[in-house]
Each structure stands twice: as C-alpha cells, then as structure tokens.
Motif scaffolding. Structure first.
Motif, PDB file in Angstrom:
ATOM      1  N   GLY A   1      30.659  33.510  40.780  1.00  0.00           N
ATOM      2  CA  GLY A   1      30.874  32.625  41.929  1.00  0.00           C
ATOM      3  C   GLY A   1      32.347  32.346  42.137  1.00  0.00           C
ATOM      4  N   ILE A   2      32.639  31.849  43.326  1.00  0.00           N
ATOM      5  CA  ILE A   2      34.031  31.477  43.622  1.00  0.00           C
ATOM      6  C   ILE A   2      34.020  30.252  44.519  1.00  0.00           C
ATOM      7  N   GLN A   3      34.963  29.354  44.284  1.00  0.00           N
ATOM      8  CA  GLN A   3      35.007  28.129  45.091  1.00  0.00           C
ATOM      9  C   GLN A   3      35.659  28.405  46.456  1.00  0.00           C
ATOM     10  N   PRO A   4      35.116  27.769  47.505  1.00  0.00           N
ATOM     11  CA  PRO A   4      35.685  27.997  48.849  1.00  0.00           C
ATOM     12  C   PRO A   4      36.864  27.068  49.123  1.00  0.00           C
ATOM     13  N   THR A   5      37.840  27.078  48.235  1.00  0.00           N
ATOM     14  CA  THR A   5      38.909  26.076  48.318  1.00  0.00           C
ATOM     15  C   THR A   5      40.263  26.672  48.660  1.00  0.00           C
ATOM     16  N   GLY A   6      40.281  27.692  49.487  1.00  0.00           N
ATOM     17  CA  GLY A   6      41.559  28.274  49.887  1.00  0.00           C
ATOM     18  C   GLY A   6      41.362  29.753  50.124  1.00  0.00           C
TER      19      GLY A   6
ATOM     20  N   LEU B   1      41.562  33.757  49.728  1.00  0.00           N
ATOM     21  CA  LEU B   1      41.584  34.698  48.604  1.00  0.00           C
ATOM     22  C   LEU B   1      42.968  35.312  48.502  1.00  0.00           C
ATOM     23  N   HIS B   2      43.486  35.361  47.293  1.00  0.00           N
ATOM     24  CA  HIS B   2      44.800  35.992  47.098  1.00  0.00           C
ATOM     25  C   HIS B   2      44.642  37.267  46.269  1.00  0.00           C
ATOM     26  N   LEU B   3      45.756  37.952  46.077  1.00  0.00           N
ATOM     27  CA  LEU B   3      45.699  39.229  45.356  1.00  0.00           C
ATOM     28  C   LEU B   3      45.118  39.080  43.953  1.00  0.00           C
ATOM     29  N   GLY B   4      45.419  37.966  43.283  1.00  0.00           N
ATOM     30  CA  GLY B   4      44.889  37.735  41.923  1.00  0.00           C
ATOM     31  C   GLY B   4      43.371  37.675  41.943  1.00  0.00           C
ATOM     32  N   ASN B   5      42.812  36.921  42.890  1.00  0.00           N
ATOM     33  CA  ASN B   5      41.350  36.838  43.008  1.00  0.00           C
ATOM     34  C   ASN B   5      40.747  38.216  43.278  1.00  0.00           C
ATOM     35  N   TYR B   6      41.411  38.956  44.174  1.00  0.00           N
ATOM     36  CA  TYR B   6      40.877  40.262  44.564  1.00  0.00           C
ATOM     37  C   TYR B   6      40.884  41.233  43.387  1.00  0.00           C
ATOM     38  N   LEU B   7      42.050  41.356  42.740  1.00  0.00           N
ATOM     39  CA  LEU B   7      42.165  42.352  41.658  1.00  0.00           C
ATOM     40  C   LEU B   7      41.478  41.874  40.381  1.00  0.00           C
ATOM     41  N   GLY B   8      41.484  40.548  40.161  1.00  0.00           N
ATOM     42  CA  GLY B   8      40.904  40.021  38.915  1.00  0.00           C
ATOM     43  C   GLY B   8      39.406  39.794  39.005  1.00  0.00           C
ATOM     44  N   ALA B   9      38.856  39.687  40.202  1.00  0.00           N
ATOM     45  CA  ALA B   9      37.430  39.364  40.295  1.00  0.00           C
ATOM     46  C   ALA B   9      36.692  40.161  41.376  1.00  0.00           C
ATOM     47  N   ILE B  10      37.097  40.018  42.619  1.00  0.00           N
ATOM     48  CA  ILE B  10      36.264  40.502  43.730  1.00  0.00           C
ATOM     49  C   ILE B  10      36.098  42.024  43.740  1.00  0.00           C
TER      50      ILE B  10
ATOM     51  N   ASN C   1      36.826  39.738  33.191  1.00  0.00           N
ATOM     52  CA  ASN C   1      37.013  40.746  34.230  1.00  0.00           C
ATOM     53  C   ASN C   1      38.480  40.942  34.582  1.00  0.00           C
ATOM     54  N   GLU C   2      39.329  40.613  33.654  1.00  0.00           N
ATOM     55  CA  GLU C   2      40.737  40.887  33.919  1.00  0.00           C
ATOM     56  C   GLU C   2      41.440  41.152  32.596  1.00  0.00           C
ATOM     57  N   ASP C   3      42.455  41.988  32.663  1.00  0.00           N
ATOM     58  CA  ASP C   3      43.286  42.270  31.510  1.00  0.00           C
ATOM     59  C   ASP C   3      44.428  41.263  31.580  1.00  0.00           C
TER      60      ASP C   3
ATOM     61  N   ARG D   1      47.572  42.008  32.979  1.00  0.00           N
ATOM     62  CA  ARG D   1      47.577  42.275  34.422  1.00  0.00           C
ATOM     63  C   ARG D   1      47.218  41.031  35.234  1.00  0.00           C
ATOM     64  N   ARG D   2      47.189  39.894  34.567  1.00  0.00           N
ATOM     65  CA  ARG D   2      46.954  38.652  35.303  1.00  0.00           C
ATOM     66  C   ARG D   2      48.169  38.409  36.201  1.00  0.00           C
ATOM     67  N   LEU D   3      47.938  38.325  37.501  1.00  0.00           N
ATOM     68  CA  LEU D   3      49.074  38.229  38.413  1.00  0.00           C
ATOM     69  C   LEU D   3      49.713  36.854  38.329  1.00  0.00           C
ATOM     70  N   LYS D   4      51.022  36.849  38.367  1.00  0.00           N
ATOM     71  CA  LYS D   4      51.773  35.603  38.250  1.00  0.00           C
ATOM     72  C   LYS D   4      52.265  35.149  39.628  1.00  0.00           C
TER      73      LYS D   4
ATOM     74  N   SER E   1      53.891  31.161  35.591  1.00  0.00           N
ATOM     75  CA  SER E   1      52.567  30.562  35.824  1.00  0.00           C
ATOM     76  C   SER E   1      51.734  31.516  36.685  1.00  0.00           C
ATOM     77  N   LYS E   2      50.407  31.348  36.633  1.00  0.00           N
ATOM     78  CA  LYS E   2      49.557  32.344  37.311  1.00  0.00           C
ATOM     79  C   LYS E   2      49.518  32.139  38.830  1.00  0.00           C
ATOM     80  N   MET E   3      49.275  33.230  39.532  1.00  0.00           N
ATOM     81  CA  MET E   3      49.069  33.140  40.979  1.00  0.00           C
ATOM     82  C   MET E   3      47.761  32.388  41.183  1.00  0.00           C
ATOM     83  N   SER E   4      47.810  31.346  42.019  1.00  0.00           N
ATOM     84  CA  SER E   4      46.630  30.483  42.109  1.00  0.00           C
ATOM     85  C   SER E   4      46.449  29.949  43.526  1.00  0.00           C
ATOM     86  N   LYS E   5      45.171  29.789  43.914  1.00  0.00           N
ATOM     87  CA  LYS E   5      44.862  29.274  45.261  1.00  0.00           C
ATOM     88  C   LYS E   5      45.391  27.869  45.442  1.00  0.00           C
ATOM     89  N   SER E   6      45.346  27.081  44.346  1.00  0.00           N
ATOM     90  CA  SER E   6      45.667  25.661  44.493  1.00  0.00           C
ATOM     91  C   SER E   6      47.149  25.354  44.259  1.00  0.00           C
ATOM     92  N   ASP E   7      47.986  26.374  44.096  1.00  0.00           N
ATOM     93  CA  ASP E   7      49.428  26.135  43.976  1.00  0.00           C
ATOM     94  C   ASP E   7      49.927  25.577  45.306  1.00  0.00           C
TER      95      ASP E   7
HETATM   96  P1  ATP Z   1      42.211  27.560  41.672  1.00  0.00           P
HETATM   97  O1  ATP Z   1      43.709  27.465  41.804  1.00  0.00           O
HETATM   98  O2  ATP Z   1      41.452  26.749  42.692  1.00  0.00           O
HETATM   99  O3  ATP Z   1      41.721  27.402  40.255  1.00  0.00           O
HETATM  100  P2  ATP Z   1      42.364  30.382  41.441  1.00  0.00           P
HETATM  101  O4  ATP Z   1      43.180  31.100  42.454  1.00  0.00           O
HETATM  102  O5  ATP Z   1      42.984  30.159  40.113  1.00  0.00           O
HETATM  103  O6  ATP Z   1      41.844  29.038  42.080  1.00  0.00           O
HETATM  104  P3  ATP Z   1      39.648  30.817  40.717  1.00  0.00           P
HETATM  105  O7  ATP Z   1      38.761  30.408  41.854  1.00  0.00           O
HETATM  106  O8  ATP Z   1      39.823  29.859  39.566  1.00  0.00           O
HETATM  107  O9  ATP Z   1      41.081  31.223  41.308  1.00  0.00           O
HETATM  108  O10 ATP Z   1      39.239  32.197  40.124  1.00  0.00           O
HETATM  109  C1  ATP Z   1      38.380  33.131  40.685  1.00  0.00           C
HETATM  110  C2  ATP Z   1      38.537  34.394  39.856  1.00  0.00           C
HETATM  111  O11 ATP Z   1      39.740  35.054  40.316  1.00  0.00           O
HETATM  112  C3  ATP Z   1      38.783  34.123  38.362  1.00  0.00           C
HETATM  113  O12 ATP Z   1      37.616  34.204  37.622  1.00  0.00           O
HETATM  114  C4  ATP Z   1      39.721  35.232  37.951  1.00  0.00           C
HETATM  115  O13 ATP Z   1      38.965  36.333  37.454  1.00  0.00           O
HETATM  116  C5  ATP Z   1      40.402  35.650  39.213  1.00  0.00           C
HETATM  117  N1  ATP Z   1      41.796  35.238  39.240  1.00  0.00           N
HETATM  118  C6  ATP Z   1      42.293  34.076  39.698  1.00  0.00           C
HETATM  119  N2  ATP Z   1      43.623  34.052  39.634  1.00  0.00           N
HETATM  120  C7  ATP Z   1      43.991  35.240  39.108  1.00  0.00           C
HETATM  121  C8  ATP Z   1      45.258  35.849  38.795  1.00  0.00           C
HETATM  122  N3  ATP Z   1      46.383  35.210  39.022  1.00  0.00           N
HETATM  123  N4  ATP Z   1      45.256  37.085  38.263  1.00  0.00           N
HETATM  124  C9  ATP Z   1      44.093  37.756  38.037  1.00  0.00           C
HETATM  125  N5  ATP Z   1      42.878  37.251  38.315  1.00  0.00           N
HETATM  126  C10 ATP Z   1      42.811  36.015  38.841  1.00  0.00           C
END
Ligand code: ATP
Length: 352
Positions: free
Chosen positions: A29-34, A36-45, A200-202, A205-208, A215-221
């Motif tokens: 699952g994924i939260q609808p809170t922003g 989708l960024h490259l990290g979400n796509y490559l790490g999960a979707i 589901n991610e190495d 290769r976690r995107l920063k 720090s990691k690439m994140s929707k809530s940054d």
């Molecule tokens: P939030 O900032 O709201 O926590 P997020 O961008 O960190 O959001 P999540 O919704 O927590 O993303 O994560 C969804 C999935 O996307 C995670 O299980 C993870 O596999 C993947 N993901 C998120 N951020 C990254 C990233 N920076 N690099 C690789 N995979 C990521």
C-alpha cells in the motif's frame, strides 16, 4: 531486466519463503499524501508492476486510513486519492491484473484492526521506532498512531497475504504483523499465513534528497526541490537537476562516502535508465558537473514522458478513476469478507 530488476529478483527469491498451504498473494500500500516521486517509483511501484505482470495475485491499497493518523486537509486528501490512483495507473498498475483499491472503502480493515488491537499490548506498540520519529515532529500523538502497525497487520491478514513488499523502514511493522498472526493462530486455531516481508529496495540505491544527499528523497519533505515527481514538467525537472546540491569538485565520479551529492545523481540516473554507473561515468568523462546535470535531466525527462503524459490524460477523467476504485473495493471486499467471517466465528462473535 536491468541491474535494478535483477537485484530485486535475487532478493525476492532469497528472502521470501511461501507459507505452506496458502496460495501466493501479494499485498502492499501507499499513502495518498503527495505526488509520487522517483524514490517511490524505483523503490516500490516498479516492483508492484513487475509482480502483477508475473501473474501473482496482488492487492494494492491507497492507504487513506493510515494517512489520517496525522493531520490532513480534507480537500487535499480527496484530491490526493485521485491523483495517487492516476499516478499508479500511469506507472503501469493495471486494474485488470491486480486489485487496486482505496483502503477506507473496505470496512473490514477497521473491524479486523479492532479485533487484533484487542489482543495486542500497549507495551508492544510503544516500542515502534516510527513513533519516536513522529514524537519529534508532532506535539501530541493520536491514539491511531499507536494503532498504525495494527492496522497494517489487519491490511495484510485480511487478504491472507503471503508476500509483502516493503521499504526497510517498515520491517519492524511487518515483524509485528507476523507476531500478531502467530499469536492469533495459537490462540484461535490456524487462520492466517505468516506474512513474509521482502525488502523491495537496495539500500545503496535508496534515492536521496536533491537538496540534502544525506537524507532520503521523501514525499513529506517540505522543500519541493528535494525530489523529482513523476508528473513534474520538463522545465521543473531541468531546474531541480540544475539546482541539485553537489560539491565544489567538477568531476563526475561515484564515491558515496566523499561525494554523496554527485553519487546520488548517478544512482538516480542509473536506476531510471538501466545504464550502469560505470557506463554513465564513461559517457560523462571530461564533462563538468553542470553539463552532466543537463544531460541527466534530459534523459530523465524522456524516460518519464509516457508516465507524465498518461497521468495528465487520466487526471482529466475523475469518473473513470472513481470507477476503478469502486470496482477495486468490491473485489477486495469479497476477499476480505471471507476472512472477517472466519475471524468473527473463531473469536466467538460470529457476524455471519
Ligand atoms: P513519506 O515522506 O510520507 O513517508 P515517502 O516518500 O517516504 O513518504 P512512503 O509512502 O513512506 O514514501 O513509501 C512508499 C514506498 O516507496 C516505500 O515502501 C519505499 O519502498 C519507497 N520509497 C520511498 N522513498 C524512497 C527512496 N527515497 N528511495 C527508494 N525507495 C523509496
């Protein structure tokens, strides 16, 4: 398969043991809170699409009940649900091949959560590392935040999911779901398969973040320049790449310890195009970082073009998106109902 997919396949095979006697079933699952960024796509979707395409039975939820455990603006949430649906479809999630649904439309999630919460101690919930992180951001924590991992356990167990792709940060929640399933089975008889998480991610290769490569690439940054969203315009992508934080050396080389900024750009570039980091460095030999950023942005823009265009078509069709969610909810409910009826009988309330 490019390097990234091969790695995923290896991890997948090594880490997942199917629960005997239960059909293989994937849930995530994924939260609808922003956006989708490259990290979400490559790490999960991208992995979700791969699982659905390989014929596995897969349930993917838009986890709105999880989203409301922290304050949300109601208008943004409604828009976010439709945008997330459009984004997932644009990435290749196919509602004919998997069950894509909005979590809150399947009422059994909260019912099972309540039952499981009744058998889970506060001591167990208080240990969650993510609670400590939230405590640093929020003044007060809602009761629902404590229950967050129990709701996640309900999400998984309701579908008797055997395979749960997750990010590294979710492993403790998954362990709790397995603990809850074991406890329930022991007390009331064999009901749930023990869900096995697979990462589901190495982590290399976690995107920063583009603004802070530590720090990691994140929707809530809070800084929108920190991430490349799948639906960003070409102009936005180019600007974000140009402004990405690197260091004062101009050579394009991979050294995550000493040069995290440029190394992060190389990881993003490689993960998205499937080229190895070595190949990209060879192609960029003699190029300065500034010019490399433009080359990289140009390739990212092209790779994301079909997703971006499809998203913009889909978002103009809210009725279609609602229909996808409605159909998904009725398919998910049919499966969830069976588990709920079994659970309600086992615990002695029998709602059938
Ligand atoms: P939030 O900032 O709201 O926590 P997020 O961008 O960190 O959001 P999540 O919704 O927590 O993303 O994560 C969804 C999935 O996307 C995670 O299980 C993870 O596999 C993947 N993901 C998120 N951020 C990254 C990233 N920076 N690099 C690789 N995979 C990521």
């Amino acid at each position: 398969f490019n390097e990234c997919d091969n790695l995923f396949r290896t991890n997948f095979c090594l880490q997942v043991k199917a629960s005997p006697g239960y059909p293989k079933r994937v849930l995530s699952g994924i939260q609808p809170t922003g956006s989708l960024h490259l990290g979400n796509y490559l790490g999960a979707i991208k992995k979700w699409v791969h699982l659905q395409d390989s014929g596995d039975e897969a349930f993917y939820s838009i986890a709105d009940l999880h989203a409301i455990t922290v304050p949300q603006d109601p208008r943004n949430l409604r828009t976010g649900i439709l945008e997330m649906t459009a984004s997932l479809l644009a990435c290749g999630i196919d509602p004919e091949k998997c069950v894509l649904f909005q979590q809150s439309k399947v009422l059994y999630h909260t019912q099972l959560c309540w039952v499981l919460a009744s058998f889970t101690t506060m001591a167990k919930l208080g240990q969650q590392a993510q609670l400590r992180e939230k405590r640093e951001i929020l003044q007060e924590l809602s009761t629902a935040l404590y229950l967050y991992p129990v709701l996640q356990a309900a999400d998984i167990l309701l579908y008797k999911a055997t395979h749960v792709p997750v990010g590294e940060d979710q492993i403790s929640h998954l362990n709790l779901a397995s603990f809850i399933a074991r406890g329930f089975n022991k007390r009331f008889g064999d009901t749930f398969p023990i869900p096995h998480p697979f990462i589901n991610e190495d982590s290399s290769r976690r995107l920063k973040s583009l603004r802070n490569p530590l720090s990691k690439m994140s929707k809530s940054d809070n800084d929108p320049r920190s991430r490349i969203n799948l639906c960003d315009s070409p102009e936005e992508i180019l600007l974000k790449c140009k402004k990405a934080v690197t260091d004062c050396s101009s050579a394009v080389e991979y050294d995550p310890e000493k040069r995290p900024g440029i190394s992060n750009l190389l990881v993003i570039h490689s993960s998205l195009t499937g080229k190895t980091i070595d190949t990209i460095c060879q192609e960029a030999a003699g190029m300065e970082t500034g010019n490399y950023k433009i080359t990289m942005a140009t390739e990212i823009i092209e790779v994301l073009r079909p997703i971006r265009e499809r998203f913009h078509e889909l978002i103009k069709e809210p009725a279609y998106l609602e229909d996808v969610l409605e159909t998904g909810a009725s398919r998910a409910s049919a499966c969830a109902r069976e588990t709920w009826q079994e659970v309600s009988k086992r615990i002695g309330i029998d709602t059938s």
